[in-house]
Design an enzyme around this catalytic site. Structure first.
Site, PDB file in Angstrom:
ATOM      1  N   ASP A  60       0.854  -1.181   0.000  1.00  0.00           N
ATOM      2  CA  ASP A  60       0.000   0.000   0.000  1.00  0.00           C
ATOM      3  C   ASP A  60       0.897   1.241   0.000  1.00  0.00           C
ATOM      4  O   ASP A  60       2.117   1.130   0.074  1.00  0.00           O
ATOM      5  CB  ASP A  60      -0.961  -0.033   1.192  1.00  0.00           C
ATOM      6  CG  ASP A  60      -0.229  -0.055   2.520  1.00  0.00           C
ATOM      7  OD1 ASP A  60       1.001   0.155   2.548  1.00  0.00           O
ATOM      8  OD2 ASP A  60      -0.882  -0.307   3.543  1.00  0.00           O
ATOM      9  N   ASP A 238      -7.339  -8.033   0.653  1.00  0.00           N
ATOM     10  CA  ASP A 238      -6.350  -8.302   1.691  1.00  0.00           C
ATOM     11  C   ASP A 238      -7.030  -8.012   3.005  1.00  0.00           C
ATOM     12  O   ASP A 238      -7.914  -7.143   3.064  1.00  0.00           O
ATOM     13  CB  ASP A 238      -5.120  -7.405   1.548  1.00  0.00           C
ATOM     14  CG  ASP A 238      -5.385  -6.004   2.090  1.00  0.00           C
ATOM     15  OD1 ASP A 238      -5.078  -5.755   3.268  1.00  0.00           O
ATOM     16  OD2 ASP A 238      -5.935  -5.164   1.345  1.00  0.00           O
TER      17      ASP A 238
END
Lengths: 343, 343
Positions: A60, A238
């Site tokens: 991320d 996720d």
């Protein structure tokens, strides 16, 4: 994607990750950049070499953690200044920084920096966050091109925000689609809103993302949520859920979660899930796992992490097969009914 | 022998134990009998099936933990009554009980019940403990014969006590040798005495144990201690040292232990021990292990447990090769010199 926040999928060695068929894992830019630092990781072979994982890694941008973990943040047009939650140091993340850090980490899939508004949020503030996120996404895309990140085979995914405002979501998705990213995330979900609202936002965004590119909802979800989002056209997920609860003794099964600390499992010779082909279910009984949790043995968390991750990977593998077979719709409804049925 | 006190070698799966070449592990009768109970383990496939370990298992008799962990114990001629350290329940262990429990566990090598006197101890009290231990050993031997435990291929080891009194040790060793056990332990060492005294006691006992049977010092030791005891004729060891300190970041190396939390390992790209063929040294840097410990990640303890156990197993494998090559004496002295040299 199993989550490896700090350079390890908590409690398991990569040997076991491979064994359960993990194809890609997630790393957290915010955490890894604070500790041990992205230059250090770069010098030690990138995140792949550092953590001994030779499969793909998605990272991320760190933006979400800046908004959720750090104090005294200041959002500016060029990025966000914030204080480290570890030592209070003042730091800054802009498009240049997040792309540089993810290049240091050697991410196979880097995420753009975005501003994730809280829930609920006023329309004006949300529109402003969407504009800023679009500018940052464009800048991240440019940096990835100019630096050779894309040319060397790495991918960049964009993130469409818009909170509860369907028109803002449609606009954001459309504008990002024009920038030709490798994949697209639905951002700003699972930030405190009720589940129906979360699914509504995914439904309001997914149709406006490019057909042939992967769609990803970040930080989600439970098994039924994952199936419902697959039904809405989402491809990637996720979540820390399977690993986090594993360390507390919670096991996922097709009949809903089991708390393995419960007395009723004291002498239960069955595996966590009968017939599931993972190391834990092949070799250990519920009674053994219960014993490990009652005795405070780390191995309990390790074995149940292996099972829970495999349960999620197996679930999406089943979903994939059902999509190909053409009966995903009734199958996923029946699956959820069994899972949620009161026992 | 890696120690698996509560039905798990702490922090590692049997997959990794196999991978480092563990040939046999140790289980603790006292702990397993209190929790989850030996009948339960018997019903779930014995300790092998319960914990997923298909190699040999040695179990202690539980006597040592009765003397070191439990409160309000009363030593009688037929055994010892004590209170559980978990819930205060009054329990009793005699020869019949310890052999029954170890049969339930399915131990490949069962240890006899003995009375381990403290250090220091008066000669009279020590002589009494030796007599009682001899009677219990004889009774354990009889039970193992009558019950079919020995006939079904399981082994029983005796334990020679005698504290600091060489003549008592010689007597105990001789009397037990006459009873024809499968192997012999030197008991009552590492109970608080200084290291030279410990080695002196091993030296005073080993020559009086049968030549052709394995000799075992229980609960020992550091790498130099192990080499010194091998020089005295000892064949088998168990100790929590490599696993316990691993979880705190202490790594064994041929140059002595390293505290991997130390700042100087922050960017150290080397494995814990260059060229050592275990999963941890093959795949991970000191810098990565340090990061895991600093970040509080369980995987640090797991990876270092794998290394430390392999380091000990590799050390005794080297010793074995040197004995066969005929140069164990100078080799082990040089090994200890390097290990203990101030860095």
């Amino acid at each position: 994607m199993p989550v490896g926040t700090q350079g390890t999928v908590k409690a398991v060695t990569p040997v076991h990750l491979r064994d359960i068929g993990a194809q890609i894992i997630l790393g957290n830019t915010y955490h890894l950049n604070l500790r041990p630092g992205s230059e250090l990781i770069r010098d030690l072979g990138g995140l792949h070499g550092f953590m001994g994982w030779d499969g793909p890694i998605l990272t991320d941008s760190g933006g979400f953690q800046v908004f959720s973990l750090s104090k005294l943040r200041e959002i500016r047009d060029d990025g966000v200044a914030f204080q480290s939650h570890l030592d209070g140091a003042t730091l800054f993340l802009g498009p240049k920084e997040v792309m540089g850090i993810q290049a240091n980490l050697g991410s196979d899939i880097a995420m753009v920096l975005d501003e994730c508004p809280p829930w609920p949020v006023e329309r004006d503030a949300c529109a402003l966050a969407c504009e800023r996120s679009l500018r940052w996404a464009r800048r991240c895309r440019e940096i990835a091109s100019e630096s050779g990140f894309l040319a060397s085979g790495h991918l960049v995914f964009a993130i469409a925000q818009g909170s509860t405002y369907d028109d803002l979501r449609r606009e954001a998705a459309g504008a990002l689609a024009d920038l030709d990213f490798s994949g697209y995330a639905v951002g700003g979900v699972s930030v405190g809103e009720p589940e129906p609202e979360m699914l509504r936002q995914v439904a309001a965004t997914a149709p406006f993302l490019p057909e042939g590119k992967p769609r990803y909802t970040m930080g989600l979800g439970t098994p039924p949520q994952i199936l419902r989002m697959i039904a809405l056209g989402v491809d990637m997920f996720d979540c820390v859920l399977p690993t986090r609860v594993a360390r507390n003794g919670l096991a996922f099964t097709p009949d809903g979660p089991l708390n393995l600390r419960n007395e009723k499992f004291r002498a239960d010779p069955r595996p966590v899930v009968e017939g599931l082909d993972n190391y834990t279910c092949r070799n250990f009984s519920r009674a053994y796992l219960r014993h490990l949790f009652m005795a405070g043995e780390m191995l309990g968390g390790t074995l149940l992490t292996i099972h829970n991750l495999h349960f999620f990977l197996d679930l999406v593998a089943q979903a994939r097969a059902r999509i190909e077979a053409g009966d995903f719709g009734p199958w996923h409804q029946a699956w959820i009914r069994r899972y949620e049925e009161p026992k």
